[in-house]
Design a protein around this motif. Structure first.
Motif, PDB file in Angstrom:
ATOM      1  N   ARG A   4       0.303  -0.820   0.053  1.00 52.49           N
ATOM      2  CA  ARG A   4       0.038  -0.242  -0.133  1.00 52.49           C
ATOM      3  C   ARG A   4       1.110   1.117   0.022  1.00 52.49           C
ATOM      4  O   ARG A   4       0.446   2.504  -0.435  1.00 52.49           O
ATOM      5  N   ARG A   5       1.640   1.278   0.660  1.00 51.17           N
ATOM      6  CA  ARG A   5       3.188   2.332   0.941  1.00 51.17           C
ATOM      7  C   ARG A   5       3.329   2.912  -0.291  1.00 51.17           C
ATOM      8  O   ARG A   5       3.795   3.866  -0.790  1.00 51.17           O
ATOM      9  N   GLN A   8       0.751   4.223  -3.093  1.00 46.85           N
ATOM     10  CA  GLN A   8       0.176   5.380  -2.856  1.00 46.85           C
ATOM     11  C   GLN A   8       2.115   6.236  -2.932  1.00 46.85           C
ATOM     12  O   GLN A   8       1.735   7.559  -3.297  1.00 46.85           O
ATOM     13  N   ARG A  33      -6.233   3.306   2.290  1.00 48.99           N
ATOM     14  CA  ARG A  33      -5.491   4.646   1.905  1.00 48.99           C
ATOM     15  C   ARG A  33      -4.409   4.484   3.544  1.00 48.99           C
ATOM     16  O   ARG A  33      -4.990   4.848   4.678  1.00 48.99           O
ATOM     17  N   LEU A  34      -3.122   4.896   3.304  1.00 51.91           N
ATOM     18  CA  LEU A  34      -2.222   4.834   4.412  1.00 51.91           C
ATOM     19  C   LEU A  34      -2.402   6.387   5.341  1.00 51.91           C
ATOM     20  O   LEU A  34      -3.114   7.217   3.724  1.00 51.91           O
ATOM     21  N   THR A  35      -2.765   7.163   6.467  1.00 52.32           N
ATOM     22  CA  THR A  35      -3.114   8.356   6.609  1.00 52.32           C
ATOM     23  C   THR A  35      -1.001   9.262   5.862  1.00 52.32           C
ATOM     24  O   THR A  35      -0.466   8.101   6.605  1.00 52.32           O
ATOM     25  N   ASP A  36      -1.069  10.304   6.204  1.00 47.74           N
ATOM     26  CA  ASP A  36       0.341  11.059   6.267  1.00 47.74           C
ATOM     27  C   ASP A  36       1.012  11.021   7.088  1.00 47.74           C
ATOM     28  O   ASP A  36       2.271  10.439   7.146  1.00 47.74           O
ATOM     29  N   GLU A  37       0.261  10.434   8.405  1.00 51.23           N
ATOM     30  CA  GLU A  37       0.810  10.279   9.463  1.00 51.23           C
ATOM     31  C   GLU A  37       2.170   8.586   9.670  1.00 51.23           C
ATOM     32  O   GLU A  37       2.967   8.534   9.923  1.00 51.23           O
ATOM     33  N   GLN A  38       0.292   8.335   8.967  1.00 44.32           N
ATOM     34  CA  GLN A  38       1.332   6.765   9.004  1.00 44.32           C
ATOM     35  C   GLN A  38       2.391   6.918   7.969  1.00 44.32           C
ATOM     36  O   GLN A  38       3.474   5.842   8.272  1.00 44.32           O
TER      37      GLN A  38
END
Length: 71
Positions: A4-5, A8, A33-38
C-alpha cells in the motif's frame, strides 16, 4: 501495508507469490489509504543501514567480490 505504501508513493511493485491466499492479500491494497502520519512513521523505519552488512565497507566489498558460486 508495504504494498500500500509503495502504491501511494507511485512505485510499481510486482509481488511474487504462488499461493492463492497470498495473491489475494497482495491485491487487497486498493480499498484503503495510509494516512500522512502512517506514511511518515513508516518512512522513519528506513535507517539507510543494512541489517546484514555494510555495502560501503571496503572489507565487506572485497569479501563479497571473492565469493564464488559452486556450479
Amino acid at each position: 501495508m508495504v504494498l500500500r505504501r509503495l502504491t501511494q508513493r507511485g512505485v510499481v511493485a510486482i509481488p511474487k507469490s504462488v499461493r492463492a491466499e497470498r495473491m489475494a492479500e497482495n491485491i487487497d491494497v486498493f480499498d484503503f489509504r495510509l494516512t500522512d502520519e502512517q506514511m511518515a512513521r513508516i518512512a522513519t523505519l528506513d535507517t539507510g543501514n543494512s541489517l546484514f552488512f555494510d555495502h560501503h565497507d571496503p572489507e565487506i566489498v572485497t569479501w563479497l567480490a571473492k565469493r564464488r558460486l559452486d556450479t
